[in-house]
Design a protein around this motif. Sequence first.
Motif, PDB file in Angstrom:
ATOM      1  N   PHE A 195      -4.563  -8.943   0.970  1.00 14.38           N
ATOM      2  CA  PHE A 195      -3.260  -8.298   0.805  1.00 14.38           C
ATOM      3  C   PHE A 195      -2.358  -9.126  -0.114  1.00 14.38           C
ATOM      4  CE2 PHE A 195      -3.678  -5.485   4.665  1.00 14.38           C
ATOM      5  CZ  PHE A 195      -3.433  -4.310   3.973  1.00 14.38           C
ATOM      6  N   ALA A 196      -2.423 -10.438   0.029  1.00 13.66           N
ATOM      7  CA  ALA A 196      -1.620 -11.305  -0.841  1.00 13.66           C
ATOM      8  C   ALA A 196      -2.027 -11.114  -2.300  1.00 13.66           C
ATOM      9  CB  ALA A 196      -1.782 -12.761  -0.422  1.00 13.66           C
ATOM     10  N   LEU A 197      -3.329 -10.991  -2.553  1.00 14.48           N
ATOM     11  CA  LEU A 197      -3.811 -10.757  -3.915  1.00 14.48           C
ATOM     12  C   LEU A 197      -3.377  -9.382  -4.417  1.00 14.48           C
ATOM     13  CD1 LEU A 197      -7.459 -12.158  -3.630  1.00 14.48           C
ATOM     14  CD2 LEU A 197      -5.519 -13.229  -4.777  1.00 14.48           C
ATOM     15  N   LEU A 198      -3.480  -8.388  -3.549  1.00 20.00           N
ATOM     16  CA  LEU A 198      -3.119  -7.023  -3.931  1.00 20.00           C
ATOM     17  C   LEU A 198      -1.640  -6.933  -4.297  1.00 20.00           C
ATOM     18  CD1 LEU A 198      -4.607  -4.240  -4.039  1.00 20.00           C
ATOM     19  CD2 LEU A 198      -3.634  -3.780  -1.781  1.00 20.00           C
ATOM     20  N   HIS A 199      -0.824  -7.640  -3.545  1.00 21.84           N
ATOM     21  CA  HIS A 199       0.619  -7.555  -3.765  1.00 21.84           C
ATOM     22  C   HIS A 199       1.121  -8.566  -4.793  1.00 21.84           C
ATOM     23  CE1 HIS A 199       0.990  -5.446   0.389  1.00 21.84           C
ATOM     24  NE2 HIS A 199       0.650  -4.607  -0.578  1.00 21.84           N
ATOM     25  N   GLN A 200       0.189  -9.310  -5.407  1.00 25.16           N
ATOM     26  CA  GLN A 200       0.567 -10.086  -6.585  1.00 25.16           C
ATOM     27  C   GLN A 200       0.822  -9.163  -7.776  1.00 25.16           C
ATOM     28  OE1 GLN A 200      -2.404 -13.075  -7.343  1.00 25.16           O
ATOM     29  NE2 GLN A 200      -1.550 -14.516  -5.857  1.00 25.16           N
ATOM     30  N   PHE A 201       0.254  -7.970  -7.708  1.00 22.60           N
ATOM     31  CA  PHE A 201       0.547  -6.959  -8.721  1.00 22.60           C
ATOM     32  C   PHE A 201       1.918  -6.373  -8.371  1.00 22.60           C
ATOM     33  CE2 PHE A 201      -4.070  -7.196  -8.421  1.00 22.60           C
ATOM     34  CZ  PHE A 201      -4.425  -7.355  -9.756  1.00 22.60           C
ATOM     35  N   LYS A 202       2.910  -6.702  -9.167  1.00 18.61           N
ATOM     36  CA  LYS A 202       4.293  -6.431  -8.786  1.00 18.61           C
ATOM     37  C   LYS A 202       4.609  -4.940  -8.645  1.00 18.61           C
ATOM     38  CE  LYS A 202       6.486 -10.718 -10.297  1.00 18.61           C
ATOM     39  NZ  LYS A 202       5.275 -11.504 -10.373  1.00 18.61           N
ATOM     40  N   ARG A 203       3.844  -4.091  -9.293  1.00 14.21           N
ATOM     41  CA  ARG A 203       4.090  -2.658  -9.161  1.00 14.21           C
ATOM     42  C   ARG A 203       3.679  -2.153  -7.777  1.00 14.21           C
ATOM     43  NH1 ARG A 203       7.592   0.639 -12.020  1.00 14.21           N
ATOM     44  NH2 ARG A 203       7.019   2.801 -11.612  1.00 14.21           N
ATOM     45  N   LEU A 204       2.936  -2.961  -7.026  1.00 14.39           N
ATOM     46  CA  LEU A 204       2.509  -2.577  -5.683  1.00 14.39           C
ATOM     47  C   LEU A 204       3.324  -3.257  -4.596  1.00 14.39           C
ATOM     48  CD1 LEU A 204      -1.382  -2.643  -6.108  1.00 14.39           C
ATOM     49  CD2 LEU A 204       0.192  -0.723  -6.414  1.00 14.39           C
ATOM     50  N   THR A 205       4.077  -4.297  -4.951  1.00 12.81           N
ATOM     51  CA  THR A 205       4.906  -4.989  -3.964  1.00 12.81           C
ATOM     52  C   THR A 205       5.958  -4.049  -3.400  1.00 12.81           C
ATOM     53  OG1 THR A 205       4.597  -7.040  -5.194  1.00 12.81           O
ATOM     54  CG2 THR A 205       6.362  -7.003  -3.573  1.00 12.81           C
ATOM     55  N   ILE A 206       6.515  -3.227  -4.277  1.00 16.56           N
ATOM     56  CA  ILE A 206       7.398  -2.128  -3.899  1.00 16.56           C
ATOM     57  C   ILE A 206       6.797  -0.859  -4.490  1.00 16.56           C
ATOM     58  CG2 ILE A 206       9.687  -1.098  -4.181  1.00 16.56           C
ATOM     59  CD1 ILE A 206      10.824  -3.916  -4.352  1.00 16.56           C
ATOM     60  N   ARG A 207       6.743   0.180  -3.708  1.00 13.70           N
ATOM     61  CA  ARG A 207       6.196   1.437  -4.229  1.00 13.70           C
ATOM     62  C   ARG A 207       7.282   2.175  -5.005  1.00 13.70           C
ATOM     63  NH1 ARG A 207       3.877   6.796  -1.010  1.00 13.70           N
ATOM     64  NH2 ARG A 207       4.067   8.149  -2.844  1.00 13.70           N
ATOM     65  N   TRP A 208       7.026   2.396  -6.298  1.00  8.22           N
ATOM     66  CA  TRP A 208       7.973   3.095  -7.161  1.00  8.22           C
ATOM     67  C   TRP A 208       7.512   4.510  -7.493  1.00  8.22           C
ATOM     68  CZ3 TRP A 208      12.610   1.031  -7.719  1.00  8.22           C
ATOM     69  CH2 TRP A 208      12.760  -0.355  -7.576  1.00  8.22           C
ATOM     70  N   GLU A 209       6.224   4.782  -7.401  1.00  8.85           N
ATOM     71  CA  GLU A 209       5.698   6.108  -7.750  1.00  8.85           C
ATOM     72  C   GLU A 209       5.980   7.100  -6.622  1.00  8.85           C
ATOM     73  OE1 GLU A 209       4.819   4.292 -10.987  1.00  8.85           O
ATOM     74  OE2 GLU A 209       4.121   3.383  -9.141  1.00  8.85           O
ATOM     75  N   ARG A 210       6.689   8.156  -6.927  1.00 13.39           N
ATOM     76  CA  ARG A 210       6.890   9.214  -5.931  1.00 13.39           C
ATOM     77  C   ARG A 210       5.580   9.953  -5.664  1.00 13.39           C
ATOM     78  NH1 ARG A 210      11.461  11.266  -4.251  1.00 13.39           N
ATOM     79  NH2 ARG A 210      10.557  13.359  -4.215  1.00 13.39           N
ATOM     80  N   ARG A 211       4.788  10.136  -6.716  1.00 14.31           N
ATOM     81  CA  ARG A 211       3.512  10.833  -6.567  1.00 14.31           C
ATOM     82  C   ARG A 211       2.478   9.906  -5.946  1.00 14.31           C
ATOM     83  NH1 ARG A 211       2.049  13.496 -12.252  1.00 14.31           N
ATOM     84  NH2 ARG A 211      -0.028  13.263 -11.294  1.00 14.31           N
ATOM     85  N   LEU A 212       1.890  10.365  -4.855  1.00 19.91           N
ATOM     86  CA  LEU A 212       0.909   9.550  -4.142  1.00 19.91           C
ATOM     87  C   LEU A 212      -0.322   9.281  -4.993  1.00 19.91           C
ATOM     88  CD1 LEU A 212      -0.008   8.159  -1.526  1.00 19.91           C
ATOM     89  CD2 LEU A 212      -0.867  10.388  -0.743  1.00 19.91           C
ATOM     90  N   ASP A 213      -0.748  10.265  -5.788  1.00 21.15           N
ATOM     91  CA  ASP A 213      -1.954  10.071  -6.588  1.00 21.15           C
ATOM     92  C   ASP A 213      -1.779   8.943  -7.601  1.00 21.15           C
ATOM     93  OD1 ASP A 213      -0.101  11.674  -8.004  1.00 21.15           O
ATOM     94  OD2 ASP A 213      -1.683  12.492  -9.283  1.00 21.15           O
ATOM     95  N   LEU A 214      -0.582   8.819  -8.175  1.00 16.07           N
ATOM     96  CA  LEU A 214      -0.346   7.758  -9.154  1.00 16.07           C
ATOM     97  C   LEU A 214      -0.288   6.391  -8.478  1.00 16.07           C
ATOM     98  CD1 LEU A 214       2.268   9.389 -11.550  1.00 16.07           C
ATOM     99  CD2 LEU A 214      -0.227   9.305 -11.752  1.00 16.07           C
ATOM    100  N   HIS A 215       0.322   6.341  -7.307  1.00 14.04           N
ATOM    101  CA  HIS A 215       0.344   5.068  -6.574  1.00 14.04           C
ATOM    102  C   HIS A 215      -1.073   4.659  -6.182  1.00 14.04           C
ATOM    103  CE1 HIS A 215       1.921   1.861  -4.065  1.00 14.04           C
ATOM    104  NE2 HIS A 215       1.144   2.285  -3.087  1.00 14.04           N
TER     105      HIS A 215
END
Length: 236
Positions: A195-215
């Motif tokens: 999880f720490a590695l996954l959330h190093q990608f800053k676009r995933l630390t906070i969810r900004w995509e309203r569309r679930l498919d894009l997230h």
Amino acid sequence: MHTSPTQGILFVLYTGISWQQLPLELGFGSGQTCWRRLGRWHEAGVFDQLHRILLAELNAAGKIDWTRACVDASHVKAKKGGEATGPSPVDRGKTGSKHHLICDGNGTPLKAITTAANVNDVTQTLALVDGVPPVAGRVGHPRKRPDALLGDKGYDSDPNRRELRKRRILPVISRKGSPNIKGLGKLRYVVEQTFALLHQFKRLTIRWERRLDLHNALVSLASGLICWRRLKHHTP
């Protein structure tokens, strides 16, 4: 995949910058172009296929530990709302999502699912297990089942234990109201590292995509990149 949009998507994933703010001078194309390409490639299954290929390469190198898998979940804020969002029980009821993850005994991400923040972890156990893709790379049929599944008390469920045993998976899950299984925490720490590695990608630390498919596309791409790093580290 075309190089420029790919680089633009990676830039957004790594930095967390908004699509609208993607600088044209970087030569990646407009943020809108990269955003549209992300959706098209996800719909075509590009990122999931990339993840499967890299898992197969790791498996061929003997770097996937099938003796056990670990499940856990992590909350993220969802600033713009959208699909699969809800009141977060760990953030004063603010809108959020939850990443549910299953990884192998080494912490390699096998499958991730995004739900609303108020979805209980236990409801996603079987979806995670069944969502692991068949992983080639070794002699015989592709493998997708670990020998055992490790989980904390949030995954305590006798019906799920029965279903896991039907799949020939040993459930190693602590029970509510009882002491934790001795040594379980030391074995499960790998999923927290993932999880720490996954959330190093800053676009995933906070969810900004309203569309679930894009997230989900970005989560799948990030999972593949984690696998690629491990494969690169292993390759002489």
